[in-house]
Design an enzyme around this catalytic site. Structure first.
Site, PDB file in Angstrom:
ATOM      1  N   ASP A  10       0.862  -1.180   0.000  1.00 23.14           N
ATOM      2  CA  ASP A  10       0.000   0.000   0.000  1.00 23.14           C
ATOM      3  C   ASP A  10       0.910   1.246   0.000  1.00 23.14           C
ATOM      4  O   ASP A  10       2.095   1.143   0.351  1.00 23.14           O
ATOM      5  CB  ASP A  10      -0.880  -0.023   1.262  1.00 23.14           C
ATOM      6  N   ASP A  12      -0.343   5.090   0.737  1.00 24.50           N
ATOM      7  CA  ASP A  12      -0.681   6.134   1.714  1.00 24.50           C
ATOM      8  C   ASP A  12      -0.748   5.550   3.130  1.00 24.50           C
ATOM      9  O   ASP A  12      -1.540   4.658   3.409  1.00 24.50           O
ATOM     10  CB  ASP A  12      -2.014   6.782   1.342  1.00 24.50           C
TER      11      ASP A  12
HETATM   12  C1  XBP Z   1      -5.491   6.030   0.052  1.00 23.35           C
HETATM   13  C2  XBP Z   1      -6.626   6.849  -0.324  1.00 23.35           C
HETATM   14  C3  XBP Z   1      -6.406   7.939  -1.280  1.00 23.35           C
HETATM   15  C4  XBP Z   1      -5.666   9.126  -0.727  1.00 23.35           C
HETATM   16  C5  XBP Z   1      -5.876  10.338  -1.584  1.00 23.35           C
HETATM   17  O1  XBP Z   1      -5.949   4.784   0.608  1.00 23.35           O
HETATM   18  O2  XBP Z   1      -7.737   6.635   0.111  1.00 23.35           O
HETATM   19  O3  XBP Z   1      -7.665   8.372  -1.715  1.00 23.35           O
HETATM   20  O4  XBP Z   1      -6.149   9.434   0.555  1.00 23.35           O
HETATM   21  O5  XBP Z   1      -5.461  10.105  -2.895  1.00 23.35           O
HETATM   22  P1  XBP Z   1      -5.006   3.515   0.613  1.00 23.35           P
HETATM   23  P2  XBP Z   1      -6.353  10.556  -4.153  1.00 23.35           P
HETATM   24  O6  XBP Z   1      -3.802   3.874   1.399  1.00 23.35           O
HETATM   25  O7  XBP Z   1      -5.789   2.452   1.323  1.00 23.35           O
HETATM   26  O8  XBP Z   1      -4.720   3.124  -0.809  1.00 23.35           O
HETATM   27  O9  XBP Z   1      -6.860  11.929  -3.870  1.00 23.35           O
HETATM   28  O10 XBP Z   1      -5.410  10.484  -5.328  1.00 23.35           O
HETATM   29  O11 XBP Z   1      -7.471   9.555  -4.266  1.00 23.35           O
HETATM   30 MG    MG Z   2      -3.131   3.150   3.269  1.00 27.09          MG
END
Ligand code: XBP
Ligand code: MG
Length: 255
Positions: A10, A12
């Site tokens: 993952d 973020d």
């Molecule tokens: C990450 C997200 C993303 C980011 C924002 O979740 O939910 O939407 O917060 O990015 P994970 P965008 O770590 O579970 O993949 O604005 O590009 O969507």
């Molecule tokens: Mg995440």
């Protein structure tokens, strides 16, 4: 039982703490540029993280926290434009180098690659955001180290749906049982488990520390480094200094 063939990362909250000081800041700057008086403070953003995907998150914000805001006729187009602006701001923030990788991330990626374990990115975020992070920390090598990048709208349903993990597994041409996923959130865990990835390691962050991680193989505060060991939050492991390939093989071998 098949041997461990790939790590599914993952982005973020797992590779880097991008949410509070990256995405949140970029959303707020985009709102301000668009003349909107919306502001997502740290606490509100924690609530909004319930919904993955930036465009989906804006819509959720309007529905749940700002229902009286007069919506334009083409709300979807409006949100898409706002999100495009936000993504550009985020990429610029990443390029400034203000969002470091989490402890142990570079070490474990290097160690896994050196031992022949394949690497993939499996995220909800926009592909350009992943490119910006890989460029920042790996340069041109990033796209070689991570042979599959599964990101954003490539699937219709974002995490916690299993789609993005299924898509990554298809690209890798591997069964889910040959992989270990590294995640930071309940939504990410559900997505991985839903796709049949049984071994999921969770590194907590301030936004996800109180989430439900039932079904995870191990929950730790971070991957750790030899001089800054990680701490066990949930799960069983004989000895824990930092998360390395041997430990991941051990966790994977349980199934
Ligand atoms: C990450 C997200 C993303 C980011 C924002 O979740 O939910 O939407 O917060 O990015 P994970 P965008 O770590 O579970 O993949 O604005 O590009 O969507
Ligand atoms: Mg995440």
């Amino acid at each position: 039982m098949s041997s461990l063939k790939a790590l599914l990362w993952d982005v973020d909250g797992t590779l880097a703490d991008t949410e509070r000081d990256g995405h949140r800041v970029a959303f707020n700057q985009a709102f301000s540029k668009a003349g909107l008086e919306w502001h997502w403070d740290v606490a509100l953003y924690g609530k909004l993280l319930k919904v993955t995907g930036g465009k989906e998150r804006i819509r959720y914000y309007l529905d749940q926290f700002n229902p009286d805001w007069p919506r334009p006729e083409d709300l979807e187009g409006f949100i898409a434009g706002l999100h495009k602006q936000k993504s550009q701001i985020y990429v610029d923030l990443m390029a400034q180098g203000d969002i470091p990788l989490r402890p142990g991330v570079m070490r474990l990626i290097r160690e896994a690659a050196a031992s022949g374990i394949r690497l993939a990115i499996v995220t909800t975020t926009t592909p350009a955001n992943v490119d910006a992070l890989l460029d920042q920390y790996f340069g041109a090598e990033g796209k070689v180290i991570f042979e599959v990048i599964a990101a954003g709208d490539v699937v219709p349903n974002k995490k916690p749906a299993p789609d993005i993990y299924q898509w990554a597994l298809e690209q890798l041409d591997l069964p889910a049982t040959a992989c270990v996923a590294l995640e930071d959130s309940h939504n990410g865990l559900r997505s991985a488990l839903g796709a049949g990835v049984k071994t999921v390691l969770i590194t907590l962050n301030e936004y996800t520390a109180h989430e439900d991680f039932s079904g995870a193989s191990l929950v730790v505060d971070q991957l750790g480094e030899p001089n800054t060991p990680c701490h066990l939050i949930k799960g069983e492991v004989a000895q824990l200094q930092c998360v390395d390939v041997d430990l991941l093989k051990q966790l994977h071998g349980v199934f």
